[in-house]
Design a protein around this motif. Structure first.
Motif, PDB file in Angstrom:
ATOM      1  N   PRO A 134     -27.625  16.816 -44.595  1.00 48.84           N
ATOM      2  CA  PRO A 134     -27.342  18.246 -44.481  1.00 48.84           C
ATOM      3  C   PRO A 134     -28.443  19.087 -45.135  1.00 48.84           C
ATOM      4  CG  PRO A 134     -25.391  17.049 -45.164  1.00 48.84           C
ATOM      5  CD  PRO A 134     -26.530  16.073 -45.233  1.00 48.84           C
ATOM      6  N   PHE A 135     -28.717  20.241 -44.548  1.00 48.81           N
ATOM      7  CA  PHE A 135     -29.729  21.134 -45.091  1.00 48.81           C
ATOM      8  C   PHE A 135     -29.140  21.932 -46.245  1.00 48.81           C
ATOM      9  CE2 PHE A 135     -31.165  20.204 -40.848  1.00 48.81           C
ATOM     10  CZ  PHE A 135     -32.524  20.005 -41.028  1.00 48.81           C
ATOM     11  N   LYS A 140     -33.335  26.832 -44.286  1.00 47.92           N
ATOM     12  CA  LYS A 140     -34.034  25.554 -44.087  1.00 47.92           C
ATOM     13  C   LYS A 140     -33.648  24.945 -42.745  1.00 47.92           C
ATOM     14  CE  LYS A 140     -34.558  24.390 -48.988  1.00 47.92           C
ATOM     15  NZ  LYS A 140     -34.213  23.442 -50.066  1.00 47.92           N
ATOM     16  N   ARG A 141     -32.386  25.079 -42.408  1.00 38.64           N
ATOM     17  CA  ARG A 141     -31.933  24.584 -41.107  1.00 38.64           C
ATOM     18  C   ARG A 141     -32.636  25.329 -39.982  1.00 38.64           C
ATOM     19  NH1 ARG A 141     -28.641  20.644 -38.370  1.00 38.64           N
ATOM     20  NH2 ARG A 141     -28.622  21.435 -36.250  1.00 38.64           N
ATOM     21  N   SER A 142     -32.751  26.640 -40.109  1.00 36.78           N
ATOM     22  CA  SER A 142     -33.407  27.461 -39.086  1.00 36.78           C
ATOM     23  C   SER A 142     -34.869  27.083 -38.916  1.00 36.78           C
ATOM     24  CB  SER A 142     -33.285  28.934 -39.463  1.00 36.78           C
ATOM     25  OG  SER A 142     -33.993  29.737 -38.538  1.00 36.78           O
ATOM     26  N   ILE A 143     -35.569  26.823 -40.035  1.00 37.11           N
ATOM     27  CA  ILE A 143     -36.985  26.437 -39.988  1.00 37.11           C
ATOM     28  C   ILE A 143     -37.139  25.094 -39.267  1.00 37.11           C
ATOM     29  CG2 ILE A 143     -38.956  25.689 -41.382  1.00 37.11           C
ATOM     30  CD1 ILE A 143     -38.096  27.763 -43.464  1.00 37.11           C
ATOM     31  N   ALA A 144     -36.241  24.146 -39.602  1.00 36.03           N
ATOM     32  CA  ALA A 144     -36.307  22.827 -38.976  1.00 36.03           C
ATOM     33  C   ALA A 144     -36.037  22.913 -37.480  1.00 36.03           C
ATOM     34  CB  ALA A 144     -35.319  21.883 -39.646  1.00 36.03           C
ATOM     35  N   GLU A 145     -35.083  23.737 -37.075  1.00 37.91           N
ATOM     36  CA  GLU A 145     -34.762  23.881 -35.656  1.00 37.91           C
ATOM     37  C   GLU A 145     -35.928  24.487 -34.889  1.00 37.91           C
ATOM     38  OE1 GLU A 145     -31.251  26.221 -35.590  1.00 37.91           O
ATOM     39  OE2 GLU A 145     -29.886  24.514 -35.883  1.00 37.91           O
ATOM     40  N   THR A 146     -36.529  25.532 -35.452  1.00 38.80           N
ATOM     41  CA  THR A 146     -37.660  26.173 -34.774  1.00 38.80           C
ATOM     42  C   THR A 146     -38.842  25.223 -34.681  1.00 38.80           C
ATOM     43  OG1 THR A 146     -36.941  28.309 -35.665  1.00 38.80           O
ATOM     44  CG2 THR A 146     -39.160  28.195 -34.763  1.00 38.80           C
ATOM     45  N   SER A 168     -32.222  18.791 -27.960  1.00 33.37           N
ATOM     46  CA  SER A 168     -31.239  19.783 -27.519  1.00 33.37           C
ATOM     47  C   SER A 168     -29.945  19.674 -28.329  1.00 33.37           C
ATOM     48  CB  SER A 168     -30.945  19.616 -26.024  1.00 33.37           C
ATOM     49  OG  SER A 168     -30.380  18.345 -25.751  1.00 33.37           O
ATOM     50  N   ARG A 169     -29.563  18.446 -28.677  1.00 33.13           N
ATOM     51  CA  ARG A 169     -28.364  18.270 -29.503  1.00 33.13           C
ATOM     52  C   ARG A 169     -28.583  18.848 -30.897  1.00 33.13           C
ATOM     53  NH1 ARG A 169     -27.697  13.167 -28.904  1.00 33.13           N
ATOM     54  NH2 ARG A 169     -28.479  12.396 -30.886  1.00 33.13           N
ATOM     55  N   PHE A 170     -29.790  18.623 -31.441  1.00 33.14           N
ATOM     56  CA  PHE A 170     -30.110  19.148 -32.769  1.00 33.14           C
ATOM     57  C   PHE A 170     -30.145  20.680 -32.769  1.00 33.14           C
ATOM     58  CE2 PHE A 170     -33.606  20.355 -35.779  1.00 33.14           C
ATOM     59  CZ  PHE A 170     -32.885  20.169 -36.946  1.00 33.14           C
ATOM     60  N   LEU A 171     -30.644  21.253 -31.675  1.00 32.41           N
ATOM     61  CA  LEU A 171     -30.756  22.712 -31.581  1.00 32.41           C
ATOM     62  C   LEU A 171     -29.458  23.368 -31.120  1.00 32.41           C
ATOM     63  CD1 LEU A 171     -34.272  23.010 -29.849  1.00 32.41           C
ATOM     64  CD2 LEU A 171     -33.746  23.169 -32.289  1.00 32.41           C
ATOM     65  N   HIS A 172     -28.508  22.553 -30.699  1.00 29.90           N
ATOM     66  CA  HIS A 172     -27.231  23.073 -30.175  1.00 29.90           C
ATOM     67  C   HIS A 172     -27.456  23.969 -28.946  1.00 29.90           C
ATOM     68  CE1 HIS A 172     -25.230  21.468 -33.703  1.00 29.90           C
ATOM     69  NE2 HIS A 172     -26.056  22.140 -34.490  1.00 29.90           N
ATOM     70  N   ILE A 173     -28.320  23.512 -28.060  1.00 28.75           N
ATOM     71  CA  ILE A 173     -28.550  24.221 -26.805  1.00 28.75           C
ATOM     72  C   ILE A 173     -28.365  23.248 -25.655  1.00 28.75           C
ATOM     73  CG2 ILE A 173     -30.179  25.840 -27.862  1.00 28.75           C
ATOM     74  CD1 ILE A 173     -32.454  24.305 -26.523  1.00 28.75           C
ATOM     75  N   ASP A 174     -28.197  23.776 -24.459  1.00 24.80           N
ATOM     76  CA  ASP A 174     -27.999  22.940 -23.281  1.00 24.80           C
ATOM     77  C   ASP A 174     -29.289  22.181 -22.950  1.00 24.80           C
ATOM     78  OD1 ASP A 174     -26.114  22.331 -20.931  1.00 24.80           O
ATOM     79  OD2 ASP A 174     -27.982  22.917 -19.935  1.00 24.80           O
ATOM     80  N   ALA A 175     -29.173  20.901 -22.622  1.00 23.84           N
ATOM     81  CA  ALA A 175     -30.348  20.082 -22.314  1.00 23.84           C
ATOM     82  C   ALA A 175     -31.107  20.627 -21.107  1.00 23.84           C
ATOM     83  CB  ALA A 175     -29.936  18.635 -22.070  1.00 23.84           C
ATOM     84  N   ILE A 287     -37.030  16.912 -42.160  1.00 29.66           N
ATOM     85  CA  ILE A 287     -36.386  16.604 -43.425  1.00 29.66           C
ATOM     86  C   ILE A 287     -36.907  17.550 -44.494  1.00 29.66           C
ATOM     87  CG2 ILE A 287     -36.016  14.853 -45.214  1.00 29.66           C
ATOM     88  CD1 ILE A 287     -36.322  12.735 -43.098  1.00 29.66           C
ATOM     89  N   THR A 288     -36.070  18.372 -45.054  1.00 31.03           N
ATOM     90  CA  THR A 288     -36.490  19.338 -46.062  1.00 31.03           C
ATOM     91  C   THR A 288     -36.522  18.694 -47.429  1.00 31.03           C
ATOM     92  OG1 THR A 288     -34.199  20.041 -46.312  1.00 31.03           O
ATOM     93  CG2 THR A 288     -35.556  21.290 -44.787  1.00 31.03           C
ATOM     94  N   LYS A 289     -37.228  19.329 -48.339  1.00 26.57           N
ATOM     95  CA  LYS A 289     -37.388  18.794 -49.684  1.00 26.57           C
ATOM     96  C   LYS A 289     -36.389  19.454 -50.632  1.00 26.57           C
ATOM     97  CE  LYS A 289     -42.330  18.149 -48.894  1.00 26.57           C
ATOM     98  NZ  LYS A 289     -43.686  18.463 -49.349  1.00 26.57           N
ATOM     99  N   ASP A 290     -36.079  18.754 -51.703  1.00 24.97           N
ATOM    100  CA  ASP A 290     -35.142  19.287 -52.680  1.00 24.97           C
ATOM    101  C   ASP A 290     -35.811  20.283 -53.613  1.00 24.97           C
ATOM    102  OD1 ASP A 290     -33.010  17.847 -51.726  1.00 24.97           O
ATOM    103  OD2 ASP A 290     -33.520  16.084 -52.916  1.00 24.97           O
ATOM    104  N   LYS A 291     -37.116  20.148 -53.782  1.00 25.09           N
ATOM    105  CA  LYS A 291     -37.821  21.016 -54.720  1.00 25.09           C
ATOM    106  C   LYS A 291     -38.013  22.405 -54.120  1.00 25.09           C
ATOM    107  CE  LYS A 291     -40.216  17.152 -56.920  1.00 25.09           C
ATOM    108  NZ  LYS A 291     -41.528  16.589 -57.321  1.00 25.09           N
ATOM    109  N   ASP A 292     -38.545  23.299 -54.912  1.00 20.14           N
ATOM    110  CA  ASP A 292     -38.698  24.689 -54.477  1.00 20.14           C
ATOM    111  C   ASP A 292     -40.020  24.944 -53.774  1.00 20.14           C
ATOM    112  OD1 ASP A 292     -36.262  25.323 -55.554  1.00 20.14           O
ATOM    113  OD2 ASP A 292     -37.116  25.817 -57.534  1.00 20.14           O
ATOM    114  N   ASP A 293     -40.711  23.854 -53.333  1.00 21.39           N
ATOM    115  CA  ASP A 293     -42.001  24.047 -52.666  1.00 21.39           C
ATOM    116  C   ASP A 293     -41.862  24.005 -51.157  1.00 21.39           C
ATOM    117  OD1 ASP A 293     -41.341  21.426 -52.409  1.00 21.39           O
ATOM    118  OD2 ASP A 293     -43.309  20.635 -52.972  1.00 21.39           O
TER     119      ASP A 293
END
Length: 303
Positions: A134-135, A140-146, A168-175, A287-293
Motif C-alpha cells: 500500500p502507498f 504517492k499513489r497518484s505519482i506511481a499511477e501517472t 489498466s488494472r493498476f490504473l483502474h481504467i478500462d483495458a 514502489i515508493t520509499k519510506d524516507k522523505d526523499d
C-alpha cells in the motif's frame, strides 16, 4: 597498360610473351569494357562483373586450347560465353535462394537482439503482475499511477496484452481505453519504423557488395583497369555501409515523443519528461520509499 588486340592474345601466351593469367585478365577487361561486342548488354554492371570473374579460369584454358585458323578468337569467346551463361545463371538463382533464407534468419536474430537492447532505453514495464504494498499517501499513489501510464505509452511498440492488462488494472481504467491510447501512438510513429527498415535494407545491401567486391579484388591484378574499376565500387559500397550503420546508431528512436504522449493524456510535455527521468533515477517507479526523499510532481514554477 598498352592496348593489345584481343586476337593476338593466344599467340602471345603461346610464345611466352604473356602469362595465361595476364591474358585472362586482358580478356576480362575487353569483355567488361565492350559488352555490346559480346552479347553482354542484358547484364547490369554487377551481374556482368560477377559473370566474367567466374570465367577467369575458363579464359586461361581458352588461350591454351584455341586453334588459330578455324575461327577468330573473338568468335571463340562468344561461343564460350553462350555455353557458360546458363550454368552461371542457375548458380545465381541457387545462391539468391540461399541468401533469402539466410536474410530471413538474420532478420529474426537481429529483431531479437534489437528488442533486447532497446528495452532498457524504452523503459519497458515488467510483464509480471504489478504487486505492490500500500502507498503511504494518495499523492504517492497518484505519482506511481501517472508514471506507469507514461512509461507504458512511451514503450507502446513493445507492450503486449499482459502488460496492458496489468497496467489498466493498476490504473483502474478500462483495458480498451489504454489499448486505444497505445494504438494511437503506434500509428503516429509508423513512419519511423518504415524509414528505419529502409535504412536496414540499404545497410545490408551495401555490406553484401562490400564483401563481394573485396573478394573480387583478391582475384584481380593490382594496377589493371579492371582492378581500378572494382576497387572504386568497393570503396563506394564500404562508405555506404559505414554511413548506414551510423544512421542506425544515432537516429530512429521508435518510441513516441514526449510531446505526443503529453497531447494524448492532456499533460504538459515537461511533466512527461519529469516522470520518465524519475523512473530512470529510481529504477522501480512503482514502489515508493519510506524516507522523505520521494519525488514530487513539478510545480508551475519549475522549468
Amino acid at each position: 597498360m598498352t592496348p593489345i588486340d584481343i586476337e593476338r592474345l593466344p599467340e602471345l601466351v603461346a610464345n611466352g610473351s604473356m602469362s595465361k593469367k595476364e591474358g585472362a585478365y586482358r580478356i576480362w577487361e575487353e569483355l567488361y569494357c565492350n559488352p555490346h561486342r559480346f552479347g553482354l548488354t542484358r547484364l547490369n554492371e554487377d551481374e556482368k562483373s560477377d559473370f566474367l570473374l567466374s570465367l577467369l579460369k575458363n579464359f586461361e584454358q581458352a588461350l591454351i586450347e584455341f586453334m588459330p585458323g578455324r575461327a577468330q578468337f573473338r568468335t571463340y569467346l562468344c561461343g564460350l560465353l553462350k555455353i557458360s551463361y546458363p550454368n552461371w545463371r542457375r548458380k545465381q538463382l541457387t545462391r539468391a535462394t540461399a541468401e533469402t533464407l539466410t536474410d530471413t534468419m538474420l532478420k529474426a536474430q537481429y529483431d531479437t537482439e534489437a528488442n533486447k537492447y532497446e528495452t532498457p532505453q524504452e523503459h519497458t514495464a515488467d510483464k509480471q503482475d504489478i504487486n505492490m504494498r500500500p502507498f503511504a499517501t494518495p499523492k504517492k499513489r497518484s505519482i506511481a499511477e501517472t508514471t506507469a501510464l507514461v512509461l507504458t505509452l512511451k514503450n507502446c511498440h513493445n507492450v503486449d496484452e499482459t502488460i496492458l492488462k496489468n497496467v489498466s488494472r493498476f490504473l483502474h481504467i478500462d483495458a480498451d481505453e489504454l489499448e486505444s491510447l497505445v494504438h494511437t501512438l503506434r500509428k503516429q510513429s509508423e513512419h519511423k519504423i518504415e524509414k528505419r527498415a529502409r535504412v536496414i535494407r540499404r545497410r545490408d545491401n551495401a555490406f553484401y557488395y562490400h564483401r563481394k567486391y573485396m573478394s573480387e579484388l583478391t582475384r584481380l591484378q593490382e594496377g589493371t583497369a579492371s582492378f581500378e574499376k572494382v576497387q572504386e565500387k568497393y570503396l563506394k559500397q564500404t562508405e555506404s555501409w559505414i554511413r548506414q550503420n551510423k544512421l542506425l546508431a544515432h537516429r530512429f528512436v521508435l518510441s513516441p515523443t514526449n510531446a505526443s504522449i503529453a497531447k494524448e493524456i492532456d499533460m504538459e510535455p515537461r511533466k512527461v519528461s519529469f516522470y520518465i527521468r524519475s523512473a530512470v533515477r529510481n529504477r522501480n517507479p512503482f514502489i515508493t520509499k519510506d524516507k522523505d526523499d520521494t519525488q514530487s510532481e513539478p510545480t508551475d514554477e519549475e522549468s
